[in-house]
Design an enzyme around this catalytic site. Sequence first.
Site, mmCIF file in Angstrom:
data_model
loop_
_atom_site.group_PDB
_atom_site.id
_atom_site.type_symbol
_atom_site.label_atom_id
_atom_site.label_comp_id
_atom_site.label_asym_id
_atom_site.label_seq_id
_atom_site.Cartn_x
_atom_site.Cartn_y
_atom_site.Cartn_z
ATOM 1 C CG HIS A 227 -2.437 -12.633 19.197
ATOM 2 N ND1 HIS A 227 -1.111 -12.293 19.094
ATOM 3 C CD2 HIS A 227 -2.723 -13.338 18.074
ATOM 4 C CE1 HIS A 227 -0.634 -12.766 17.953
ATOM 5 N NE2 HIS A 227 -1.594 -13.407 17.317
ATOM 6 C CD GLU A 228 -5.637 -15.584 17.325
ATOM 7 O OE1 GLU A 228 -5.905 -15.230 16.164
ATOM 8 O OE2 GLU A 228 -4.561 -16.136 17.617
ATOM 9 C CG HIS A 231 -4.649 -11.866 13.713
ATOM 10 N ND1 HIS A 231 -3.571 -11.396 12.989
ATOM 11 C CD2 HIS A 231 -4.149 -12.823 14.543
ATOM 12 C CE1 HIS A 231 -2.469 -12.045 13.380
ATOM 13 N NE2 HIS A 231 -2.797 -12.905 14.320
ATOM 14 C CG HIS A 234 -4.479 -6.206 10.159
ATOM 15 N ND1 HIS A 234 -3.382 -7.014 9.998
ATOM 16 C CD2 HIS A 234 -4.261 -5.138 9.355
ATOM 17 C CE1 HIS A 234 -2.543 -6.428 9.138
ATOM 18 N NE2 HIS A 234 -3.052 -5.297 8.739
HETATM 19 ZN ZN ZN Z 1 -1.517 -14.206 15.399
#
Ligand code: ZN
Length: 438
Positions: A227-228, A231, A234
């Site tokens: 998940h991290e 980011h 992104h």
């Molecule tokens: Zn998050």
Amino acid sequence: MFINRGDNGDEHDNNAAITQILQLRAERAKLLGYKTHAHWRLENAMAKTPERAMELMEAVWKPAVARVHEEVRDMQALADKEGAKLTIEPWDYRYYMEKVRKAKYDLDQNEVKPYLQLDKLREGIFWVAGELFNFNFTQVTNVPVAHPDIRVWEVTDKTTKRHIGLWYFDPYARPGKRSGAWMNAYRSQERVNGEVTTIVSNNANFIKGKPGEPLLISWDDASTMFHEFGHALHGLNSNVTYPTLAGTAVARDYVEFPSQLMEHWLSTPEVLQRFALHYQTGKPIPQTLVDRINRSSTFNQGFATVEYLSAALVDMKLHLAGDQKIDPDQFERDTLKELGMPKEIVMRHRTPHFLHVFGSDGYSAGYYSYLWSDVLTADAFGAFVEGKGPYDKAVAERLRKNIFSVGNTIDPAEAYRGFRGRDPKVDALMKKRGFGPS
Ligand SMILES: [Zn+2]
């Protein structure tokens, strides 16, 4: 005590302050020309109007409540069988939920952990980034770090060798460090005055193992790591002019979409076969165990969804109720009654201590964002499933072009259509959470 924080009629009681905050927010919205605080806050979100956010929440609410009733039936049956002589109450939920989990799936976290080595999984996320975005990671030691435990990798394009940015990895707990796991950008990508590349950091709080011993993590922590890293990707893929619109500087109900999406790659056979290796035998995680993990993934989603969604609904309704003088306790009771809140569950954040919503404007009329992002996530992964699978290069390229590289330079709804060819549908989320006909 925990659920009554800020609601005890003493000097720490927040009810009067909340009434005042709600009135001031309504007044400000009117001054700015909006019907309610919610309408003002949602204008720049992907949902655009509170009505659209409500529509989604209501669509998910009913099936989630139905699932809660099933979960309670399972727990009650188990309690009866054990001769417990009780009716499931909120304080019984988590205890009996674990018993049902063990009975139904026979899944013990300690069975999974030996296959999840922190550094192997880090190699796994690098490999995924290579497949999806053509990134290559090379460790570097010639850059400053805030602590000797922090390691840094240079990210380049596999084909052109172009420098893309730096990725910092700060995985261990230490005194003075914030808890939890998060990503932050030390520097955003931009090209206002020439090319500036990004510097991003993934941070966590694992307890450092003994020297020479691999650090083993749970499935949930592995998922958080993906998940991290989402980011971070992104940020690394960002290709815009202005730093204020770069990378993760996007709408609140959109920012968790790229990161939640990346969680899906952990459970792909390609990652598990190569990187989920037993720390002693080096053997990959057995498929039977993966199947059990997958089967249990929809377990207790009724509880998780209702606990969360009740808070999100109350948040939105409070900010739609406008400038009337609201008694938070009464409002919460009435709203939950109207919604048909299962009596076995308490809102994840009751109004008097709802920090997301009253600590700042941050998530006010915005707690729905997590669900909104998850609709996009589930629907977006479907594009890979319908294609050649999680590593379909054409779908990955559409993802990079429309979602990961554009920051906040285009309307997220338009960006999503560019990727998916249509608007998001809620079906995939329902399936992911195990709602509806099974
Ligand atoms: Zn998050």
